[in-house]
Design a protein around this motif. Structure first.
Motif, mmCIF file in Angstrom:
data_model
loop_
_atom_site.group_PDB
_atom_site.id
_atom_site.type_symbol
_atom_site.label_atom_id
_atom_site.label_comp_id
_atom_site.label_asym_id
_atom_site.label_seq_id
_atom_site.Cartn_x
_atom_site.Cartn_y
_atom_site.Cartn_z
ATOM 1 N N ALA A 177 98.009 44.859 77.212
ATOM 2 C CA ALA A 177 97.191 45.936 76.634
ATOM 3 C C ALA A 177 95.752 45.854 77.138
ATOM 4 O O ALA A 177 95.157 46.864 77.535
ATOM 5 C CB ALA A 177 97.223 45.839 75.109
ATOM 6 N N PHE A 178 95.192 44.634 77.149
ATOM 7 C CA PHE A 178 93.790 44.470 77.571
ATOM 8 C C PHE A 178 93.621 44.856 79.040
ATOM 9 O O PHE A 178 92.719 45.616 79.398
ATOM 10 C CB PHE A 178 93.361 43.012 77.350
ATOM 11 N N ASN A 179 94.522 44.325 79.874
ATOM 12 C CA ASN A 179 94.400 44.607 81.306
ATOM 13 C C ASN A 179 94.623 46.091 81.599
ATOM 14 O O ASN A 179 93.983 46.667 82.478
ATOM 15 C CB ASN A 179 95.389 43.753 82.096
ATOM 16 N N SER A 180 95.523 46.699 80.827
ATOM 17 C CA SER A 180 95.747 48.126 80.989
ATOM 18 C C SER A 180 94.500 48.908 80.571
ATOM 19 O O SER A 180 94.097 49.872 81.223
ATOM 20 C CB SER A 180 96.953 48.514 80.138
ATOM 21 N N MET A 181 93.867 48.446 79.488
ATOM 22 C CA MET A 181 92.649 49.122 79.001
ATOM 23 C C MET A 181 91.529 49.053 80.051
ATOM 24 O O MET A 181 90.902 50.070 80.368
ATOM 25 C CB MET A 181 92.176 48.459 77.711
ATOM 26 N N THR A 182 91.298 47.835 80.606
ATOM 27 C CA THR A 182 90.213 47.720 81.589
ATOM 28 C C THR A 182 90.528 48.542 82.836
ATOM 29 O O THR A 182 89.637 49.151 83.422
ATOM 30 C CB THR A 182 89.957 46.250 81.983
ATOM 31 N N GLN A 183 91.821 48.581 83.214
ATOM 32 C CA GLN A 183 92.189 49.378 84.384
ATOM 33 C C GLN A 183 91.943 50.870 84.124
ATOM 34 O O GLN A 183 91.418 51.588 84.974
ATOM 35 C CB GLN A 183 93.663 49.129 84.734
ATOM 36 N N GLN A 184 92.320 51.296 82.900
ATOM 37 C CA GLN A 184 92.094 52.707 82.526
ATOM 38 C C GLN A 184 90.605 53.029 82.527
ATOM 39 O O GLN A 184 90.183 54.090 83.018
ATOM 40 C CB GLN A 184 92.649 52.972 81.125
ATOM 41 N N THR A 234 85.693 40.550 76.210
ATOM 42 C CA THR A 234 85.310 41.873 75.706
ATOM 43 C C THR A 234 83.819 42.112 75.902
ATOM 44 O O THR A 234 83.392 43.221 76.238
ATOM 45 C CB THR A 234 85.686 42.009 74.215
ATOM 46 N N GLN A 235 83.029 41.047 75.708
ATOM 47 C CA GLN A 235 81.578 41.187 75.937
ATOM 48 C C GLN A 235 81.295 41.539 77.396
ATOM 49 O O GLN A 235 80.413 42.347 77.693
ATOM 50 C CB GLN A 235 80.859 39.882 75.579
ATOM 51 N N GLN A 236 82.045 40.928 78.308
ATOM 52 C CA GLN A 236 81.828 41.230 79.728
ATOM 53 C C GLN A 236 82.190 42.689 80.026
ATOM 54 O O GLN A 236 81.494 43.374 80.778
ATOM 55 C CB GLN A 236 82.668 40.309 80.628
ATOM 56 N N VAL A 237 83.284 43.145 79.418
ATOM 57 C CA VAL A 237 83.681 44.550 79.618
ATOM 58 C C VAL A 237 82.613 45.474 79.036
ATOM 59 O O VAL A 237 82.224 46.470 79.650
ATOM 60 C CB VAL A 237 85.058 44.826 78.976
ATOM 61 N N ALA A 238 82.108 45.097 77.833
ATOM 62 C CA ALA A 238 81.060 45.913 77.201
ATOM 63 C C ALA A 238 79.819 45.972 78.074
ATOM 64 O O ALA A 238 79.102 46.971 78.093
ATOM 65 C CB ALA A 238 80.706 45.333 75.833
ATOM 66 N N ASP A 239 79.579 44.902 78.841
ATOM 67 C CA ASP A 239 78.420 44.887 79.749
ATOM 68 C C ASP A 239 78.714 45.608 81.059
ATOM 69 O O ASP A 239 77.884 45.605 81.975
ATOM 70 C CB ASP A 239 77.994 43.442 80.042
ATOM 71 N N GLY A 240 79.914 46.182 81.176
ATOM 72 C CA GLY A 240 80.206 47.009 82.351
ATOM 73 C C GLY A 240 81.061 46.337 83.410
ATOM 74 O O GLY A 240 81.321 46.920 84.458
ATOM 75 N N GLU A 296 86.236 44.309 85.936
ATOM 76 C CA GLU A 296 87.151 43.530 86.773
ATOM 77 C C GLU A 296 87.831 42.432 85.966
ATOM 78 O O GLU A 296 88.677 41.706 86.481
ATOM 79 C CB GLU A 296 86.380 42.889 87.942
ATOM 80 N N GLN A 297 87.413 42.264 84.704
ATOM 81 C CA GLN A 297 87.951 41.175 83.883
ATOM 82 C C GLN A 297 89.424 41.400 83.537
ATOM 83 O O GLN A 297 89.825 42.512 83.224
ATOM 84 C CB GLN A 297 87.140 41.051 82.591
ATOM 85 N N LYS A 298 90.186 40.288 83.601
ATOM 86 C CA LYS A 298 91.610 40.360 83.234
ATOM 87 C C LYS A 298 91.943 39.193 82.308
ATOM 88 O O LYS A 298 91.326 38.142 82.385
ATOM 89 C CB LYS A 298 92.483 40.274 84.485
ATOM 90 N N VAL A 299 92.922 39.410 81.468
ATOM 91 C CA VAL A 299 93.366 38.360 80.551
ATOM 92 C C VAL A 299 94.763 37.917 80.989
ATOM 93 O O VAL A 299 95.634 38.759 81.233
ATOM 94 C CB VAL A 299 93.406 38.886 79.096
ATOM 95 N N GLN A 306 89.440 31.952 87.638
ATOM 96 C CA GLN A 306 90.629 32.277 86.821
ATOM 97 C C GLN A 306 91.795 32.697 87.724
ATOM 98 O O GLN A 306 92.917 32.227 87.581
ATOM 99 C CB GLN A 306 90.267 33.396 85.848
ATOM 100 N N GLN A 307 91.473 33.582 88.662
ATOM 101 C CA GLN A 307 92.530 34.121 89.528
ATOM 102 C C GLN A 307 93.130 33.034 90.434
ATOM 103 O O GLN A 307 94.351 32.884 90.526
ATOM 104 C CB GLN A 307 91.938 35.255 90.366
#
Lengths: 388, 174
Positions: free
Chosen positions: A118-125, A97-103, A106-109, B89-90
């Protein structure tokens, strides 16, 4: 058969009861004289369970409060291991989440069930939305640039910004507003100019115009043009260098036809050919964007018209205005000569009505100064002005 | 190529060969048990003929070499640490090595806490109160060395072998 003291059974029962009702169960004291048998082993295991369960409960409470920094439960119980895995996953999700907050979108769980989805869908959105926003922003920038360029030709940057912020201001039909038109005059200007060197006059005018511009802008005014008004020839009052001065019949013609006599002293003004070196210098330092050429008609009837484009200073041609008054005094004009015109129709209302020779003269001034002419006066009357 | 005497590593990525051409029917995958069969029998004989310390050193160095080559061949295009971690990871997921997760990362100090769930080496083995993923320690150290140019001390602090359900590693620059 093993005999057990009833009190020991009570203590074990109490410990289990405390756990059930959510109280802290303290380890059971083992009597020193208790034989090393299955009962001692049972109480030892119960005590070990109570210690590990207590640490587990504390870790669980900390996690429930979002404290994920440490893990200090030493236990092989499956429930503790599951909690440890959950703790590890939560720390990983925090990092993600910190990485996503930093912009970093591309991060996936991976492999966390519904949460991964849900997380991957959120980052994709978020990624899609950001790309869409960037695209829209680019389109908006393109449109704004077009508006800036289009309106910027006619009005100041500030007004363009206001129009961009409030597009409703662009509606057609205009608007009735009360306006103030401020006409200012420099009192005693002529007398003052007689006393000052040309460079001092330019400096004074610049100071004056800078102050005026600041006030205009401070009160929301806009300056779309600075029009320099210049005669079709040169005059000067008082002493000092005037490189293009004409002390001949042509000079007298300019003086007489142009009524070049001081308004206060009636002293004749010194007259000469138009000096483009001075005019270019003035346009540059005053930020002049348009020129108004006055008294063109005074040149009527002259067989030839000279215009100074360079100076000859100490044997060298220069095309700039010297800094020292001594050098200006030593300058000799280098002329370009134009054919004169005999007469001009005082009813001329457009540029093309002017004699071809006069048109050529004016176009040359525009080309040399790189400033377009917007007004030409061909007589003293109000209607003897041509808008270009 | 494979059996020359050597003082220094001569491993190259092309030694892996063209698996697609070589296994048109069976494909690139095999049962994990076969990998473990090889690793644990190898460890067994190394310990028998040398000692535990020597066996661990060999596994660590082999893992480190593998990590370096893995990074150079599969992760060289990663521009920053975030995309590097995402790449690990990937690839680890796609190749079935394990589920790589970063728990925490201090980029200033360059230290990391990393977990690998469903790890290739140990997940599901009998609990033996031992951390056994020495090859993984070397592998992570090799990845970080190749990417950052720095040597890292990588230590496994939790392992399925020691009773945990994930492998956890700390990585600190030396």
């Amino acid at each position: 058969m093993i005999s057990v003291a009833e009190e020991l059974i009570d203590r074990i029962t109490a410990a289990i009861h405390y756990l059930r009702v959510g109280k802290t169960a303290r380890p059971i004291d083992i009597p020193e004289d208790l034989p090393d048998n299955e009962i001692r082993q049972l109480i030892t295991y119960v005590n070990r369970f109570l210690v590990e369960f207590s640490a587990f409960s504390e870790a669980l409470a900390q996690m429930a409060q979002g404290e994920l920094h440490t893990w200090a439960v030493a236990s092989r119980m499956a429930v503790v291991q599951s909690l440890k895995t959950l703790h590890s996953n939560l720390r990983h999700l925090t990092w993600k989440t910190q990485q996503v907050a930093d912009g970093d979108l591309e991060q996936k769980v991976d492999f966390m069930g519904d949460f991964s989805t849900a997380f991957n869908s959120m980052t994709q959105q978020l990624k899609d939305s950001r790309e869409q926003l960037l695209k829209l922003n680019e389109q908006l920038e393109t449109r704004n640039r077009f508006i800036r360029e289009t309106f910027g030709r006619y009005t100041s940057d500030d007004i363009v910004e206001v129009l961009l912020d409030m597009p409703e201001g662009l509606k057609l039909g205009g608007e009735k507003r009360e306006l103030t038109i401020l006409m200012t005059d420099l009192r005693g200007f002529t007398a003052m100019v007689e006393r000052l060197e040309p460079t001092a006059v330019v400096a004074l005018l610049n100071n004056y115009l800078s102050a005026m511009i600041e006030i205009i802008q401070q009160y929301g005014g806009t300056i779309d043009e600075i029009i320099g008004i210049v005669k079709a020839y040169t005059t000067r009052v008082g002493e000092g260098p005037l490189p293009t001065e004409l002390l001949d019949k042509t000079g007298e013609h300019l003086q007489k036809v142009g009524h070049e006599f001081g308004t206060t002293t009636s002293r004749p003004r010194r007259c000469g050919w138009l000096d483009l070196v001075v005019l270019k210098h003035s346009c540059m330092i005053s930020g002049i964007t348009k020129l108004a050429i006055t008294k063109l008609d005074v040149l009527n009837g002259l067989p030839e018209i000279n215009v100074c484009t360079q100076y000859l200073l100490n044997g060298k041609k220069i095309d700039y205005f010297p800094a020292s008054i001594e050098d200006v005094s030593a300058c000799k004009p280098v002329y370009t000569t134009f054919k004169g015109w005999t007469a001009m129709n005082p009813a001329s209302s457009k540029f093309s009505d002017l004699p071809k020779e006069a048109q050529a003269y004016l176009r040359f001034i525009e080309k040399e100064t790189d400033v377009p002419i917007t007004l030409i006066s061909i007589g003293p009357g109000r209607d003897e002005t041509i808008e270009v | 190529m494979f059996k020359e005497e050597r003082d220094q590593s001569q491993f190259t990525w092309n030694m892996i060969g063209d698996i697609e051409a070589g296994r048109p029917n069976l494909g690139p995958m095999m049962h994990l048990a076969v990998y473990r069969l090889m690793q644990f029998t190898l460890r067994d004989i190394l310990i028998r003929d040398f000692d535990v310390e020597t066996a661990d050193r060999i596994f660590f160095e082999a893992g480190k070499k593998a990590g370096e080559e893995f990074c150079r061949n599969l992760l060289a295009d990663k521009e920053d640490m975030n995309s590097f971690c995402a790449g690990i990871q990937q690839h680890m997921k796609e190749l079935g090595i394990g589920i790589f997760r970063v728990e925490s990362a201090d980029y200033e100090k360059g230290s990391f806490v990393i977990t690998v769930a469903e790890d290739l080496d140990c997940s599901g083995i009998p609990v033996c109160n031992e951390e056994i993923c020495i090859y993984d320690e070397g592998f992570i150290a090799g990845l970080l060395l190749a990417y950052t140019g720095k040597d890292f001390a990588v230590k496994e602090i939790d392992c399925w072998g020691s009773g945990d359900r994930i492998c956890r590693f700390t990585a600190i620059p030396q």
